[in-house]
Design a protein around this motif. Structure first.
Motif, PDB file in Angstrom:
ATOM      1  N   GLY A   6      -0.585 -10.137   1.984  1.00 42.26           N
ATOM      2  CA  GLY A   6      -1.721  -9.693   1.600  1.00 42.26           C
ATOM      3  C   GLY A   6      -2.482  -9.793   0.403  1.00 42.26           C
ATOM      4  O   GLY A   6      -2.100  -9.472  -0.676  1.00 42.26           O
TER       5      GLY A   6
ATOM      6  N   GLU B 142      -9.764  -9.597   6.809  1.00 44.61           N
ATOM      7  CA  GLU B 142      -9.651  -8.293   7.041  1.00 44.61           C
ATOM      8  C   GLU B 142     -11.168  -7.672   7.238  1.00 44.61           C
ATOM      9  O   GLU B 142     -11.761  -8.019   6.155  1.00 44.61           O
ATOM     10  CB  GLU B 142      -8.461  -7.397   6.218  1.00 44.61           C
ATOM     11  CG  GLU B 142      -8.627  -6.132   6.951  1.00 44.61           C
ATOM     12  CD  GLU B 142      -7.572  -5.223   5.912  1.00 44.61           C
ATOM     13  OE1 GLU B 142      -7.307  -4.100   6.506  1.00 44.61           O
ATOM     14  OE2 GLU B 142      -6.949  -5.560   5.187  1.00 44.61           O
TER      15      GLU B 142
ATOM     16  N   HIS C 296      -6.819   5.188   2.508  1.00 42.78           N
ATOM     17  CA  HIS C 296      -5.532   5.070   3.229  1.00 42.78           C
ATOM     18  C   HIS C 296      -4.587   6.108   3.312  1.00 42.78           C
ATOM     19  O   HIS C 296      -3.541   5.812   3.152  1.00 42.78           O
ATOM     20  CB  HIS C 296      -4.894   3.574   3.132  1.00 42.78           C
ATOM     21  CG  HIS C 296      -5.727   2.433   3.524  1.00 42.78           C
ATOM     22  ND1 HIS C 296      -5.542   2.090   4.899  1.00 42.78           N
ATOM     23  CD2 HIS C 296      -6.674   1.531   2.868  1.00 42.78           C
ATOM     24  CE1 HIS C 296      -6.299   0.850   4.859  1.00 42.78           C
ATOM     25  NE2 HIS C 296      -7.008   0.644   3.910  1.00 42.78           N
TER      26      HIS C 296
ATOM     27  N   ASP D  21      -8.381  -2.964  11.428  1.00 40.46           N
ATOM     28  CA  ASP D  21      -7.923  -1.858  10.649  1.00 40.46           C
ATOM     29  C   ASP D  21      -8.340  -0.666  11.160  1.00 40.46           C
ATOM     30  O   ASP D  21      -9.791  -0.367  11.140  1.00 40.46           O
ATOM     31  CB  ASP D  21      -7.920  -1.912   9.331  1.00 40.46           C
ATOM     32  CG  ASP D  21      -7.316  -1.095   8.475  1.00 40.46           C
ATOM     33  OD1 ASP D  21      -6.668   0.191   9.062  1.00 40.46           O
ATOM     34  OD2 ASP D  21      -6.597  -1.199   7.384  1.00 40.46           O
TER      35      ASP D  21
ATOM     36  N   GLY E 144      -4.079   3.097  10.285  1.00 41.04           N
ATOM     37  CA  GLY E 144      -4.220   3.932   9.101  1.00 41.04           C
ATOM     38  C   GLY E 144      -5.231   4.834   9.140  1.00 41.04           C
ATOM     39  O   GLY E 144      -5.675   4.953  10.273  1.00 41.04           O
TER      40      GLY E 144
ATOM     41  N   LYS F 218      -1.195   5.150   2.287  1.00 38.95           N
ATOM     42  CA  LYS F 218      -0.881   5.218   0.701  1.00 38.95           C
ATOM     43  C   LYS F 218      -0.800   6.698   0.421  1.00 38.95           C
ATOM     44  O   LYS F 218      -1.425   7.526   0.867  1.00 38.95           O
ATOM     45  CB  LYS F 218      -2.316   4.572   0.090  1.00 38.95           C
ATOM     46  CG  LYS F 218      -2.026   4.589  -1.478  1.00 38.95           C
ATOM     47  CD  LYS F 218      -3.334   4.014  -2.117  1.00 38.95           C
ATOM     48  CE  LYS F 218      -3.147   3.769  -3.506  1.00 38.95           C
ATOM     49  NZ  LYS F 218      -4.634   3.200  -4.157  1.00 38.95           N
TER      50      LYS F 218
ATOM     51  N   GLU G 115      -0.835   0.645   7.318  1.00 40.30           N
ATOM     52  CA  GLU G 115      -1.488   0.532   5.871  1.00 40.30           C
ATOM     53  C   GLU G 115      -1.837   1.957   5.440  1.00 40.30           C
ATOM     54  O   GLU G 115      -2.765   2.417   5.711  1.00 40.30           O
ATOM     55  CB  GLU G 115      -2.721  -0.353   5.902  1.00 40.30           C
ATOM     56  CG  GLU G 115      -2.936  -0.622   4.368  1.00 40.30           C
ATOM     57  CD  GLU G 115      -4.156  -1.599   4.218  1.00 40.30           C
ATOM     58  OE1 GLU G 115      -4.341  -2.156   3.176  1.00 40.30           O
ATOM     59  OE2 GLU G 115      -4.817  -2.076   5.377  1.00 40.30           O
TER      60      GLU G 115
ATOM     61  N   MET H 211       0.746  -1.304   0.163  1.00 37.63           N
ATOM     62  CA  MET H 211       0.145   0.105  -0.081  1.00 37.63           C
ATOM     63  C   MET H 211       0.707   1.344  -0.045  1.00 37.63           C
ATOM     64  O   MET H 211       0.545   2.320  -0.681  1.00 37.63           O
ATOM     65  CB  MET H 211      -1.027  -0.059   1.170  1.00 37.63           C
ATOM     66  CG  MET H 211      -1.966   1.148   1.234  1.00 37.63           C
ATOM     67  SD  MET H 211      -3.222   1.133  -0.034  1.00 37.63           S
ATOM     68  CE  MET H 211      -4.053  -0.350   0.446  1.00 37.63           C
TER      69      MET H 211
ATOM     70  N   GLU I  92       4.406  -6.512   5.166  1.00 39.59           N
ATOM     71  CA  GLU I  92       3.519  -6.949   4.283  1.00 39.59           C
ATOM     72  C   GLU I  92       3.854  -6.926   2.605  1.00 39.59           C
ATOM     73  O   GLU I  92       4.024  -5.836   2.458  1.00 39.59           O
ATOM     74  CB  GLU I  92       2.022  -6.467   4.645  1.00 39.59           C
ATOM     75  CG  GLU I  92       1.568  -6.745   5.896  1.00 39.59           C
ATOM     76  CD  GLU I  92       0.261  -6.221   6.347  1.00 39.59           C
ATOM     77  OE1 GLU I  92      -0.670  -6.843   5.926  1.00 39.59           O
ATOM     78  OE2 GLU I  92       0.272  -5.014   6.931  1.00 39.59           O
TER      79      GLU I  92
ATOM     80  N   HIS J 180      -3.941  -3.338  11.597  1.00 37.89           N
ATOM     81  CA  HIS J 180      -3.361  -2.434  10.851  1.00 37.89           C
ATOM     82  C   HIS J 180      -3.700  -1.118  11.431  1.00 37.89           C
ATOM     83  O   HIS J 180      -4.620  -0.815  12.137  1.00 37.89           O
ATOM     84  CB  HIS J 180      -4.446  -2.411   9.397  1.00 37.89           C
ATOM     85  CG  HIS J 180      -3.725  -3.363   8.288  1.00 37.89           C
ATOM     86  ND1 HIS J 180      -4.351  -3.814   7.158  1.00 37.89           N
ATOM     87  CD2 HIS J 180      -2.474  -3.876   8.487  1.00 37.89           C
ATOM     88  CE1 HIS J 180      -3.839  -4.264   6.394  1.00 37.89           C
ATOM     89  NE2 HIS J 180      -2.572  -4.778   7.281  1.00 37.89           N
TER      90      HIS J 180
ATOM     91  N   SER K   2       0.931  -3.293  11.915  1.00 37.25           N
ATOM     92  CA  SER K   2       1.455  -2.751  10.624  1.00 37.25           C
ATOM     93  C   SER K   2       0.562  -1.552   9.958  1.00 37.25           C
ATOM     94  O   SER K   2      -0.377  -1.495  10.279  1.00 37.25           O
ATOM     95  CB  SER K   2       1.758  -3.849   9.587  1.00 37.25           C
ATOM     96  OG  SER K   2       0.475  -4.440   9.274  1.00 37.25           O
TER      97      SER K   2
END
Length: 287
Positions: free
Chosen positions: A57, A140, A221, A177, A205, A262, A260, A1, A30, A203, A258
């Motif tokens: 992913g 997810e 994201h 997430d 984000g 973008k 995520e 991402m 990921e 996640h 983690s």
């Protein structure tokens, strides 16, 4: 991402993977599909050399192809299943610890049929993964009625689904997430408490949800602190506190948590990653 030009399994995969692997801020990374076998071999060598954990992913395998794992058309469902099974094979090839996917769109008047199709597919995926080793399979949780419009979904339905699958398979769990929680019209408490026993990956984000006319609206994201976005340091603090309270995070356990995030428009991916690291550092100081 973070490096979306590789999301279709092509592009500068080795170069972007190396950026994460050489940064000791990260203990895990990921990846998604890598179409070229030679590139897969090179990335696997970097994984082994750098002592970094990997999660796979498979969401892009569905999102970029339009496939739906709970498709009510059986041919379509089987195509999505075959795609994800190929992803499981690749996850094992890359030494991944986890494999993630997402549920698909659903007809509102046949929601229960779509749910049963998802359960059937998930059982097959879990059995396939288990037949090959100890890979964990995670669904997810996505938005239900805004952008991706995925079946799973609201906390109550996510709990029902996870309970049904986990009653049969010990290699399954849910991925949560922070960026999807506002899209689900939930708070971290409302979203995480009902499914606390099933979370295996988290996640971090951001999202934009209040105005469809704003840039990065929906499940895009954007970086933390993006104009009109929902999540920054304060929201990450709340999210981490709930993950600690339910025991997902602790000194004894090291699950994968983690980013995520973008780039939007012409934003520099490396700066977006640096943004995320700074926000997490600030949040941890307050947790």
């Amino acid at each position: 991402m973070a490096y979306p030009n590789v999301i279709k399994g092509e592009g500068p995969i080795e170069e972007t993977f190396r950026k994460i692997a050489v940064d000791d801020y990260f203990d895990a990374v990921e990846i998604t599909w890598i179409k070229d076998p030679a590139v897969r071999r090179n990335v696997r060598k970097m994984i082994d050399t750098s002592h970094i954990d990997v999660a796979y992913g498979a969401q892009p395998r569905l999102l970029t192809t339009g496939m739906n794992i709970n498709d009510l058309d059986e041919t379509g469902r089987q195509q999505a299943l075959a795609n994800l099974k190929a992803g499981i094979d690749e996850a094992y090839e890359m030494g991944a610890k986890g494999f993630a996917f997402l549920s698909g769109k659903y007809p509102e008047d046949r929601l229960e049929d779509a749910y049963r199709a998802l359960v059937a597919s998930t059982r097959e995926l879990c059995a396939y993964a288990k037949s090959k080793g100890d890979l964990k399979v995670a669904l997810e949780v996505f938005d239900f009625d805004v952008d991706k419009k995925s079946l799973i979904g609201p906390a109550a339905l996510a709990r029902r689904y996870a309970e049904e699958i986990c009653a049969e398979f010990d290699n399954f769990g849910l991925m949560v997430d922070l960026s999807h929680i506002p899209l689900l019209h939930e708070t971290p408490f409302e979203s995480l408490i009902p499914i606390k026993d099933f979370i295996i990956h988290a996640h971090m984000g951001n999202c934009v949800v209040r105005d469809p006319s704003w840039p990065a609206y929906g499940d895009a994201h954007p970086r933390f602190g993006f104009p009109g976005g929902e999540n920054d340091v304060d929201q990450l603090v709340e999210y981490l506190r709930v993950l600690l309270a339910i025991g997902f995070l602790s000194k004894e356990k090291r699950p994968i948590v983690s980013f995520e995030v973008k780039p939007v428009g012409d934003e520099d991916p490396d700066l977006v990653v640096a943004n995320a690291k700074r926000v997490l550092n600030l949040a941890w100081q307050r947790v």
